[in-house]
Design a protein around this motif. Structure first.
Motif, short mmCIF file in Angstrom:
data_model
loop_
_atom_site.label_atom_id
_atom_site.label_comp_id
_atom_site.label_asym_id
_atom_site.label_seq_id
_atom_site.Cartn_x
_atom_site.Cartn_y
_atom_site.Cartn_z
N GLU A 1 0.83 -1.22 0.00
CA GLU A 1 0.00 0.00 0.00
C GLU A 1 0.86 1.26 0.00
N ASP A 2 1.99 1.21 0.70
CA ASP A 2 2.88 2.37 0.74
C ASP A 2 3.45 2.69 -0.63
N LEU A 3 3.62 1.66 -1.46
CA LEU A 3 4.07 1.89 -2.83
C LEU A 3 3.05 2.71 -3.61
N PHE A 4 1.78 2.37 -3.43
CA PHE A 4 0.73 3.08 -4.15
C PHE A 4 0.57 4.51 -3.64
N PHE A 5 0.59 4.67 -2.32
CA PHE A 5 0.40 5.99 -1.71
C PHE A 5 1.73 6.64 -1.36
N ASP A 6 2.72 6.49 -2.23
CA ASP A 6 4.06 6.99 -1.95
C ASP A 6 4.09 8.49 -1.71
N GLU A 7 3.16 9.23 -2.29
CA GLU A 7 3.17 10.69 -2.16
C GLU A 7 2.35 11.17 -0.96
N GLY A 8 1.92 10.24 -0.12
CA GLY A 8 1.12 10.63 1.03
C GLY A 8 1.84 11.56 1.98
N ASP A 9 3.09 11.27 2.28
CA ASP A 9 3.85 12.12 3.22
C ASP A 9 4.08 13.53 2.67
N PRO A 10 4.54 13.68 1.41
CA PRO A 10 4.69 15.03 0.87
C PRO A 10 3.39 15.82 0.82
N LEU A 11 2.29 15.15 0.50
CA LEU A 11 1.00 15.84 0.46
C LEU A 11 0.57 16.26 1.86
N GLN A 12 0.81 15.40 2.84
CA GLN A 12 0.49 15.75 4.22
C GLN A 12 1.32 16.95 4.67
N ALA A 13 2.59 16.97 4.28
CA ALA A 13 3.45 18.09 4.63
C ALA A 13 2.97 19.38 3.97
N ALA A 14 2.50 19.28 2.74
CA ALA A 14 1.98 20.47 2.05
C ALA A 14 0.74 21.02 2.74
N LEU A 15 -0.10 20.12 3.23
CA LEU A 15 -1.31 20.53 3.94
C LEU A 15 -0.96 21.26 5.23
N VAL A 16 -0.02 20.70 5.95
CA VAL A 16 0.42 21.33 7.21
C VAL A 16 1.10 22.68 6.93
N ASP A 17 1.92 22.73 5.89
CA ASP A 17 2.61 23.98 5.55
C ASP A 17 1.61 25.07 5.18
N ALA A 18 0.51 24.69 4.52
CA ALA A 18 -0.50 25.68 4.15
C ALA A 18 -1.05 26.37 5.39
#
Length: 215
Positions: free
Chosen positions: A59-76
């Protein structure tokens, strides 16, 4: 020594990217549930052990961009200047989060990504797990942004409401893409819905009076 470390990190990054690219290619071609980690390793030219050195689960392979997207949300949230609307910052994040920052040139990739989730119960369960993680992280960022004088539980409630709004908008985007609507058209037609959803978040649901004749 620093140059060696730099080259080593570049090699690790390339290996990770190669594995992820192989995985996504297989997922999109054959369906997520039909692909094994051994298939991915073979496609990437590495061992199964190497795959698990970089990714804990399939599953982590499929959702590999989860961490960067989460970081972008927090940064916003954290990049909001004092006096600015955090809600507006979150509203501007919605489509970025739902398309992983992809442009219209990558519309086919976005559509295949959402189609794969619809077709796989495993991916749907993992998506829900990621939402719980995002809620916790977003709650902390909102608590910091709103300050100690905010009403109790306001940050947690705001995080939950944002993610619920994102889910509603995401379901509509997913439906449109699966019907074959081009991503650019879907984006444009979703804007009024996004405005309506965030207007509701801003003003509240009100008393929600039941309509119809009394029983």
């Amino acid at each position: 020594m620093s140059e060696q470390l730099g080259l080593r990190e570049q090699h690790k990054r390339r290996t990770r990217d190669t594995i992820n690219a192989a995985a996504m290619s297989l997922f999109f071609e054959h369906g997520y549930d039909s692909v094994t980690v051994a298939d991915i390793a073979r496609q990437a030219g590495v061992s199964v052990a190497t795959v698990f050195n970089y990714f804990d689960t399939k599953e982590d392979l499929f959702f590999d961009e989860g961490d960067p997207l989460q970081a972008a949300l927090v940064d916003a949230v954290r990049c909001c200047a004092p006096g600015d609307s955090v809600l507006l910052a979150l509203r501007q994040q919605v489509l970025y989060q739902l398309t992983a920052g992809r442009t219209d040139a990558d519309a086919d990739e976005v559509a295949r990504f959402h189609a794969a989730i619809v077709e796989s119960p495993d991916l749907q369960r993992h998506e829900q797990h990621l939402q719980l993680e995002r809620r916790q992280v977003l709650t902390r960022a909102l608590a910091e942004a709103l300050g100690a004088d905010a009403p109790p539980l306001s940050a947690e409630l705001a995080a939950a409401q944002y993610l619920a709004a994102e889910a509603v908008i995401g379901a509509e985007l997913r439906s449109r893409l699966l019907r074959g609507q081009p991503l650019a058209h879907a984006r444009a037609q979703l804007e009024p819905l996004i405005d309506q959803v965030f207007s509701t978040l801003r003003t509240g649901l009100g008393p929600m009076v039941r309509v119809g004749a009394p029983r």
